[in-house]
Scaffold this active site. Structure first.
Site, PDB file in Angstrom:
ATOM      1  CE1 TYR A  66      -6.039   3.655  34.784  1.00  0.00           C
ATOM      2  CE2 TYR A  66      -5.977   5.372  33.109  1.00  0.00           C
ATOM      3  CZ  TYR A  66      -6.497   4.865  34.287  1.00  0.00           C
ATOM      4  OH  TYR A  66      -7.469   5.552  34.947  1.00  0.00           O
ATOM      5  CD1 TRP A  86     -11.269   4.902  32.115  1.00  0.00           C
ATOM      6  CD2 TRP A  86     -13.498   4.966  31.850  1.00  0.00           C
ATOM      7  NE1 TRP A  86     -11.808   5.544  33.207  1.00  0.00           N
ATOM      8  CE2 TRP A  86     -13.177   5.609  33.062  1.00  0.00           C
ATOM      9  CE3 TRP A  86     -14.840   4.902  31.470  1.00  0.00           C
ATOM     10  CZ2 TRP A  86     -14.150   6.150  33.916  1.00  0.00           C
ATOM     11  CZ3 TRP A  86     -15.811   5.461  32.313  1.00  0.00           C
ATOM     12  CH2 TRP A  86     -15.456   6.064  33.518  1.00  0.00           C
TER      13      TRP A  86
HETATM   14  N1  LIG Z   1     -18.504  13.467  30.481  1.00  0.00           N
HETATM   15  C1  LIG Z   1     -17.441  12.879  31.043  1.00  0.00           C
HETATM   16  N2  LIG Z   1     -17.513  12.455  32.323  1.00  0.00           N
HETATM   17  C2  LIG Z   1     -16.431  11.880  32.906  1.00  0.00           C
HETATM   18  C3  LIG Z   1     -15.225  11.657  32.204  1.00  0.00           C
HETATM   19  C4  LIG Z   1     -15.183  12.131  30.859  1.00  0.00           C
HETATM   20  O1  LIG Z   1     -14.146  11.993  30.174  1.00  0.00           O
HETATM   21  N3  LIG Z   1     -16.289  12.730  30.322  1.00  0.00           N
HETATM   22  N4  LIG Z   1     -14.165  11.025  32.809  1.00  0.00           N
HETATM   23  C5  LIG Z   1     -14.451  10.209  33.991  1.00  0.00           C
HETATM   24  C6  LIG Z   1     -13.245   9.918  34.772  1.00  0.00           C
HETATM   25  S1  LIG Z   1     -12.157   8.760  34.136  1.00  0.00           S
HETATM   26  C7  LIG Z   1     -12.999  10.455  35.981  1.00  0.00           C
HETATM   27  S2  LIG Z   1     -11.628   9.966  36.868  1.00  0.00           S
HETATM   28  C8  LIG Z   1     -13.881  11.466  36.573  1.00  0.00           C
HETATM   29  C9  LIG Z   1     -13.041  12.618  37.104  1.00  0.00           C
HETATM   30  O2  LIG Z   1     -13.734  13.431  37.946  1.00  0.00           O
HETATM   31  P1  LIG Z   1     -12.965  14.759  38.417  1.00  0.00           P
HETATM   32  O3  LIG Z   1     -11.530  14.473  38.554  1.00  0.00           O
HETATM   33  O4  LIG Z   1     -13.589  15.315  39.591  1.00  0.00           O
HETATM   34  O5  LIG Z   1     -13.275  15.653  37.143  1.00  0.00           O
HETATM   35  P2  LIG Z   1     -12.705  16.967  36.516  1.00  0.00           P
HETATM   36  O6  LIG Z   1     -13.715  17.350  35.491  1.00  0.00           O
HETATM   37  O7  LIG Z   1     -11.306  16.786  36.077  1.00  0.00           O
HETATM   38  O8  LIG Z   1     -12.675  17.995  37.705  1.00  0.00           O
HETATM   39  C10 LIG Z   1     -13.825  18.409  38.404  1.00  0.00           C
HETATM   40  C11 LIG Z   1     -13.715  19.870  38.669  1.00  0.00           C
HETATM   41  O9  LIG Z   1     -12.687  20.130  39.622  1.00  0.00           O
HETATM   42  C12 LIG Z   1     -12.308  21.470  39.457  1.00  0.00           C
HETATM   43  N5  LIG Z   1     -10.921  21.674  39.863  1.00  0.00           N
HETATM   44  C13 LIG Z   1      -9.805  21.420  39.156  1.00  0.00           C
HETATM   45  N6  LIG Z   1      -8.720  21.781  39.871  1.00  0.00           N
HETATM   46  C14 LIG Z   1      -9.180  22.277  41.043  1.00  0.00           C
HETATM   47  C15 LIG Z   1      -8.551  22.796  42.216  1.00  0.00           C
HETATM   48  O10 LIG Z   1      -7.337  22.903  42.331  1.00  0.00           O
HETATM   49  N7  LIG Z   1      -9.374  23.181  43.242  1.00  0.00           N
HETATM   50  C16 LIG Z   1     -10.719  23.071  43.174  1.00  0.00           C
HETATM   51  N8  LIG Z   1     -11.431  23.441  44.230  1.00  0.00           N
HETATM   52  N9  LIG Z   1     -11.329  22.601  42.070  1.00  0.00           N
HETATM   53  C17 LIG Z   1     -10.575  22.195  41.033  1.00  0.00           C
HETATM   54  C18 LIG Z   1     -12.467  21.796  37.985  1.00  0.00           C
HETATM   55  O11 LIG Z   1     -13.116  23.045  37.847  1.00  0.00           O
HETATM   56  C19 LIG Z   1     -13.270  20.651  37.447  1.00  0.00           C
HETATM   57  O12 LIG Z   1     -14.360  21.053  36.650  1.00  0.00           O
HETATM   58  O13 LIG Z   1     -14.782  11.956  35.595  1.00  0.00           O
HETATM   59  C20 LIG Z   1     -15.445  10.896  34.907  1.00  0.00           C
HETATM   60  N10 LIG Z   1     -16.555  11.474  34.200  1.00  0.00           N
HETATM   61  N1  LIG Z   2      -4.642  16.563  31.374  1.00  0.00           N
HETATM   62  C1  LIG Z   2      -5.394  15.580  31.855  1.00  0.00           C
HETATM   63  N2  LIG Z   2      -5.136  14.310  31.488  1.00  0.00           N
HETATM   64  C2  LIG Z   2      -5.884  13.301  31.969  1.00  0.00           C
HETATM   65  C3  LIG Z   2      -6.959  13.563  32.853  1.00  0.00           C
HETATM   66  C4  LIG Z   2      -7.213  14.907  33.221  1.00  0.00           C
HETATM   67  O1  LIG Z   2      -8.135  15.194  34.009  1.00  0.00           O
HETATM   68  N3  LIG Z   2      -6.410  15.883  32.692  1.00  0.00           N
HETATM   69  N4  LIG Z   2      -7.716  12.522  33.329  1.00  0.00           N
HETATM   70  C5  LIG Z   2      -7.052  11.236  33.441  1.00  0.00           C
HETATM   71  C6  LIG Z   2      -7.991  10.170  33.783  1.00  0.00           C
HETATM   72  S1  LIG Z   2      -8.804  10.341  35.280  1.00  0.00           S
HETATM   73  C7  LIG Z   2      -8.169   9.067  33.022  1.00  0.00           C
HETATM   74  S2  LIG Z   2      -9.153   7.790  33.613  1.00  0.00           S
HETATM   75  C8  LIG Z   2      -7.459   8.895  31.734  1.00  0.00           C
HETATM   76  C9  LIG Z   2      -8.310   8.222  30.640  1.00  0.00           C
HETATM   77  O2  LIG Z   2      -7.512   7.754  29.624  1.00  0.00           O
HETATM   78  P1  LIG Z   2      -7.950   6.529  28.686  1.00  0.00           P
HETATM   79  O3  LIG Z   2      -8.842   5.601  29.416  1.00  0.00           O
HETATM   80  O4  LIG Z   2      -6.714   5.956  28.085  1.00  0.00           O
HETATM   81  O5  LIG Z   2      -8.800   7.296  27.572  1.00  0.00           O
HETATM   82  P2  LIG Z   2      -9.861   6.729  26.527  1.00  0.00           P
HETATM   83  O6  LIG Z   2      -9.975   7.780  25.463  1.00  0.00           O
HETATM   84  O7  LIG Z   2     -11.109   6.340  27.211  1.00  0.00           O
HETATM   85  O8  LIG Z   2      -9.107   5.474  25.914  1.00  0.00           O
HETATM   86  C10 LIG Z   2      -9.657   4.204  25.789  1.00  0.00           C
HETATM   87  C11 LIG Z   2      -9.234   3.627  24.445  1.00  0.00           C
HETATM   88  O9  LIG Z   2      -9.758   2.297  24.334  1.00  0.00           O
HETATM   89  C12 LIG Z   2     -10.237   2.120  23.010  1.00  0.00           C
HETATM   90  N5  LIG Z   2     -11.211   1.018  22.985  1.00  0.00           N
HETATM   91  C13 LIG Z   2     -12.536   1.065  23.237  1.00  0.00           C
HETATM   92  N6  LIG Z   2     -13.083  -0.152  23.083  1.00  0.00           N
HETATM   93  C14 LIG Z   2     -12.082  -0.986  22.729  1.00  0.00           C
HETATM   94  C15 LIG Z   2     -12.018  -2.382  22.435  1.00  0.00           C
HETATM   95  O10 LIG Z   2     -12.982  -3.118  22.497  1.00  0.00           O
HETATM   96  N7  LIG Z   2     -10.807  -2.896  22.105  1.00  0.00           N
HETATM   97  C16 LIG Z   2      -9.690  -2.134  22.049  1.00  0.00           C
HETATM   98  N8  LIG Z   2      -8.554  -2.729  21.730  1.00  0.00           N
HETATM   99  N9  LIG Z   2      -9.721  -0.816  22.326  1.00  0.00           N
HETATM  100  C17 LIG Z   2     -10.894  -0.263  22.659  1.00  0.00           C
HETATM  101  C18 LIG Z   2     -10.825   3.454  22.654  1.00  0.00           C
HETATM  102  O11 LIG Z   2     -10.976   3.591  21.252  1.00  0.00           O
HETATM  103  C19 LIG Z   2      -9.800   4.403  23.259  1.00  0.00           C
HETATM  104  O12 LIG Z   2      -8.792   4.722  22.340  1.00  0.00           O
HETATM  105  O13 LIG Z   2      -7.013  10.172  31.259  1.00  0.00           O
HETATM  106  C20 LIG Z   2      -6.223  10.848  32.224  1.00  0.00           C
HETATM  107  N10 LIG Z   2      -5.616  12.028  31.608  1.00  0.00           N
HETATM  108 MO   LIG Z   3     -10.326   8.571  35.443  1.00  0.00          MO
END
Ligand SMILES: Nc1nc2c(c(=O)[nH]1)N[C@H]1C(S)=C(S)[C@@H](COP(=O)(O)OP(=O)(O)OC[C@H]3O[C@@H](n4cnc5c(=O)[nH]c(N)nc54)[C@H](O)[C@@H]3O)O[C@H]1N2
Ligand SMILES: Nc1nc2c(c(=O)[nH]1)N[C@H]1C(S)=C(S)[C@@H](COP(=O)(O)OP(=O)(O)OC[C@H]3O[C@@H](n4cnc5c(=O)[nH]c(N)nc54)[C@H](O)[C@@H]3O)O[C@H]1N2
Ligand SMILES: [Mo]
Length: 756
Positions: A107, A109
């Site tokens: 899993y 990105w």
């Molecule tokens: N810059 C940037 N953008 C991203 C990402 C990133 O790593 N960096 N990650 C991407 C990914 S993989 C995903 S899945 C999306 C995720 O998108 P989301 O899951 O929506 O993102 P979060 O920033 O975790 O949460 C959004 C807001 O929800 C609020 N929140 C948390 N818990 C609660 C709760 O219990 N109740 C309420 N009402 N609010 C709550 C928090 O204040 C938080 O700022 O974002 C994407 N966008």
């Molecule tokens: N506590 C907490 N934990 C969370 C979340 C949260 O809101 N709170 N959010 C969750 C969510 S929604 C998500 S989506 C996950 C995200 O978790 P991940 O998607 O696992 O996080 P990334 O840091 O984007 O990891 C991608 C990795 O791929 C590597 N990569 C990039 N390009 C290449 C390539 O070409 N080849 C190879 N081999 N590797 C490459 C990058 O260097 C990086 O290490 O985290 C989750 N974890």
């Molecule tokens: Mo995500």
């Protein structure tokens, strides 16, 4: 100086190079609101944290059984030897234990490029090598992916396409968002992002008089320009507020009973379950004044109302419930399927949710079949490794974990994404072999036995094409591979060669021939939608292709509302009561949306010992752990640590000043972070974004202090429920104290010891 077209999850850009190095990243001219994060890309490409060449862990070569993972030194390999070692391991594990013992869920990105997409490359390879155990769903909205098919017959309401922004701009009066519209998150979208449009649409809507309300523990979740209202709420309690809003609508005869009757099943059972679920009841749970809940219900009924629930809300204990309660509340309002009305999940959470687009699938790399049909729910990775053969429930099935011998990750970082890292450290010592491909020495790479250095996107040619974006972007190779890094595809092709299926894997095509093929295939799909796109050579020379915006706004469930379509639920309608879910007999996910207290929340007994609720949201300054080395993320650190936002009163009560290094801890772990005091954080709440690279003081000591601020040393590794088994990161209680003395230096970005 030379300039190259390129694309990424953060947006399209032009890479500048000088003397074989990437020196700058300039935004794409057609992007109305480029993300500042792209400025970090050149820093990361040439960072000391790059993996120079393939290596094997010393203890693994000596047969230590996995004990040294995470703290060992490494031995350099030449590429031939690395490929031989890996080929021998896949063959051995498949032969001796069966291919379900190979875990290839991988899993993550990875990068935006669709051909060199690391996980797709790995899974295509493993499918041909005999198969692998996969992962199902995602960390983003796993509980939603499990529960929504039961309620709505599909997952569009979370994954998109949802009702689009033009429909909202033109029709909505009131947009109530649980979790806000976190536009910091709209800086990215998976697979590429030529147009950052969400923030512009939100401003346009505000300009047209749409009123915005954010219900959230964090006031920073609504863009300040919209001058919206912030209703602070205790984390993890939104379901109670949604039920109380529904209760008011029904009790005051503001609900649309005709809609409930015609388009839903189970409305009577739902209404009966709301007995006593009054605003006064909800105030005791959520901290939101009863009078405001009551008046909000009336305002919602009086306007064309769009309800947006952030994906984050379901990333907690019983995470299925806020999604189900959202649907039920919107059903009571009866505006589902009307322009600008109803509900959607994830507005603002990535760039493309609500972005107008055609439903054309862009270029994609074919993975092919997997002969093994075993899988685990995405976030049960540590359970799987710690409990081979163990039984668990998932969405109506009783399943067993496979006996994993080989773990293989390419394009993901479980030591970033998984909850309770100290438990994950123990779990990662269990398999016989761990192989990790990454360009950088992430914490996951440091827990591998064979480490495969991958190129970054700037070292190869590719095409970015986000599923929710209007642009397909050429990604031109700008520099030679750094160190001895190689493309994942080329490494898999060589391993396939040793195992006798190179031709099958590559289909005899090289990089550019693959790009041409997947582009041409996407053009055929576009032509079926009546779009004639330029040929590959023209696209490659121009650097991008732009798909036009559709002419009519999209409205989710419009056809269903009009009676033209049935939903793919047993009743064909929206299920406010699901006989199917009720039939599973899960105490943690009954047959209707219900308030079930999380194990950890501010109303729990545990809050006496751990009085602060930790929100670990997505970082504004990077993508997960990617680009943490870059200037945008580094500039945000406090004394080198990840910033943790605290309410000034909570900080004062603990003698913590802005800029102090603090120790954040609970029964699972402890970390150092840098205090930032902010009135935007509700009392009793602490906000620490994910993504600071895990950096234990002593990797040999169980539960060692993380010096840098990765919140996952504190989060709990519990499934959301037996239905979804999703990650529940947002349910974590902690305590915070001032850190006294000299904080240890951050060493997360220094490579491990590698023998000369
Ligand atoms: N810059 C940037 N953008 C991203 C990402 C990133 O790593 N960096 N990650 C991407 C990914 S993989 C995903 S899945 C999306 C995720 O998108 P989301 O899951 O929506 O993102 P979060 O920033 O975790 O949460 C959004 C807001 O929800 C609020 N929140 C948390 N818990 C609660 C709760 O219990 N109740 C309420 N009402 N609010 C709550 C928090 O204040 C938080 O700022 O974002 C994407 N966008
Ligand atoms: N506590 C907490 N934990 C969370 C979340 C949260 O809101 N709170 N959010 C969750 C969510 S929604 C998500 S989506 C996950 C995200 O978790 P991940 O998607 O696992 O996080 P990334 O840091 O984007 O990891 C991608 C990795 O791929 C590597 N990569 C990039 N390009 C290449 C390539 O070409 N080849 C190879 N081999 N590797 C490459 C990058 O260097 C990086 O290490 O985290 C989750 N974890
Ligand atoms: Mo995500």
């Amino acid at each position: 100086m030379a300039v190259f077209h390129h694309g990424s999850h953060w947006g399209a850009f032009r890479a500048e190079t000088e003397d074989g190095r990437v020196t700058g990243a300039l935004p794409f001219a057609k992007d109305p609101e480029p993300s500042p994060i792209v400025a970090s890309i050149p820093d990361a490409v040439h960072h000391r944290s790059r993996i120079e060449g393939p290596v094997a862990r010393r203890g693994w070569l000596d047969g230590d059984g996995g004990e040294g993972r995470g703290r060992d030194s490494y031995v350099p390999l030449d590429w031939d030897r690395a490929v031989d070692l890996i080929a021998d391991e896949v063959a051995r594990v498949g032969r001796d234990f069966g291919h379900a013992s190979v875990f290839g869920g991988s899993y993550g990105w990875a990068s935006a490029g669709r051909f060199h997409h690391a996980k797709s490359q790995l899974q295509r390879f493993l499918g041909m090598a005999g198969g692998f155990t996969n992962q199902r769903h995602n960390y983003s909205y796993a509980a939603g992916l499990a529960v929504l098919p039961h309620i709505l017959g599909g997952v569009e309401a979370a994954a998109g396409p949802v009702t689009d922004w033009p429909s909202i701009v033109g029709n909505t009066g009131l947009m109530v968002s649980f979790g806000g519209l976190p536009v910091k998150n709209a800086q990215v979208d998976s697979g590429g992002n030529g147009e950052h449009a969400a923030a512009g649409f939100i401003r346009e809507a505000a300009g047209r008089g749409v009123r915005f309300i954010a219900v959230s523990p964090f006031g920073g979740d609504l863009p300040p320009e919209v001058e919206g209202e912030w209703i602070p709420i205790r984390p993890g309690t939104d379901t109670a507020m949604m039920l109380a809003l529904s209760q008011v609508l029904l009790a005051e005869e503001l609900a649309d009973r005709a809609f409930l009757e015609r388009c839903c099943t189970g409305a009577a059972a739902f209404e009966a379950s709301l007995e006593g679920r009054t605003p006064e009841w909800a105030e005791g749970i959520t901290g939101v004044p009863a009078a405001r809940i009551r008046s909000l219900a009336r305002e919602m009924a009086a306007a064309r109302t769009m309800i947006s629930t952030a994906w984050a809300l379901q990333r907690g204990d019983h995470g299925e419930q806020p999604f189900w309660a959202t649907v039920a509340l919107a059903a009571c309002l009866g505006q589902i399927g009307l322009p600008g009305g109803g509900f959607g999940f994830g507005y603002g959470c990535v760039s493309g949710i609500g972005a107008p687009r055609h439903g054309i699938t862009g270029p994609t790399f074919p993975i092919g079949p997997n002969p093994v049909d075993d899988f685990i729910p995405v976030s049960r990775i540590a359970d799987m490794l710690l409990d081979p053969g163990g039984a668990y429930d998932f969405d109506g099935e009783r399943r067993r974990y496979p006996d994993t011998r080989l773990v293989w990750w390419a394009g993901g970082n479980p030591f970033h994404h998984h909850q309770d890292i100290n438990r994950l450290v123990r779990a990662f010592r269990r398999p016989e072999t761990v192989i990790v491909h990454d360009p950088w020495w992430t914490a996951t790479a440091r827990h591998a036995d064979i480490v495969v250095p991958a190129t970054t996107t700037l070292e190869r040619n590719d095409i970015a094409a986000g599923r929710r974006d209007r642009f397909w972007l050429a990604m031109h190779r700008a520099i030679d591979p750094v160190g001895r890094a190689r493309n994942d595809h080329d490494v898999f092709a060589d391993i396939a060669d040793r195992l006798g299926f190179r031709e099958n894997f590559t289909e005899g095509l090289g990089e550019m021939a693959w790009l041409r093929r997947i582009y041409d295939e996407a053009c055929v799909r576009a032509a079926e939608h009546g779009l004639n796109l330029p040929d590959f050579d023209a696209f490659w020379a121009e650097g991008h292709v732009e798909l036009p915006r559709p002419e009519t706004p999209r409205v989710l469930f419009e056809g269903f509302r009009k009676g033209e379509e049935r939903l793919a639920t047993p009743s064909g309608k929206i299920e406010l009561y699901s006989g199917h879910v009720a039939g599973f007999g899960y105490e943690d996910c009954p047959g209707y949306p219900a308030w079930l207290p999380p194990k950890e929340w501010l109303g729990a007994d545990a809050a006496r010992e751990w009085p602060l609720h930790l929100i670990s949201n997505q970082p504004a300054t990077r993508l997960h752990a990617q680009l943490d080395q870059g200037r945008v993320s580094q500039d945000s650190k406090v004394q080198g640590r990840e910033p943790i936002r605290l309410n000034p009163a909570d900080a004062a009560a603990r003698g913590i000043a802005d800029g102090d290094v603090v120790r954040v801890f609970n029964g699972r772990g402890a970390l150092l972070a840098g205090a930032v005091l902010s009135g935007e954080v509700a009392p009793g709440v602490a906000v620490l974004a994910t993504g600071a690279w895990y950096d234990p003081v002593d990797p040999a000591a169980p539960g060692s202090l993380d010096k840098h601020g990765n919140p996952n040393v504190l989060t709990a590794d519990r499934g959301t429920s037996k239905l979804g088994q999703g990650p529940s990161a947002m349910s974590a209680l902690v305590e915070v104290e001032r850190f006294e003395g000299e904080p240890p230096p951050v060493t997360a970005f220094d490579p491990p010891d590698i023998a000369a």
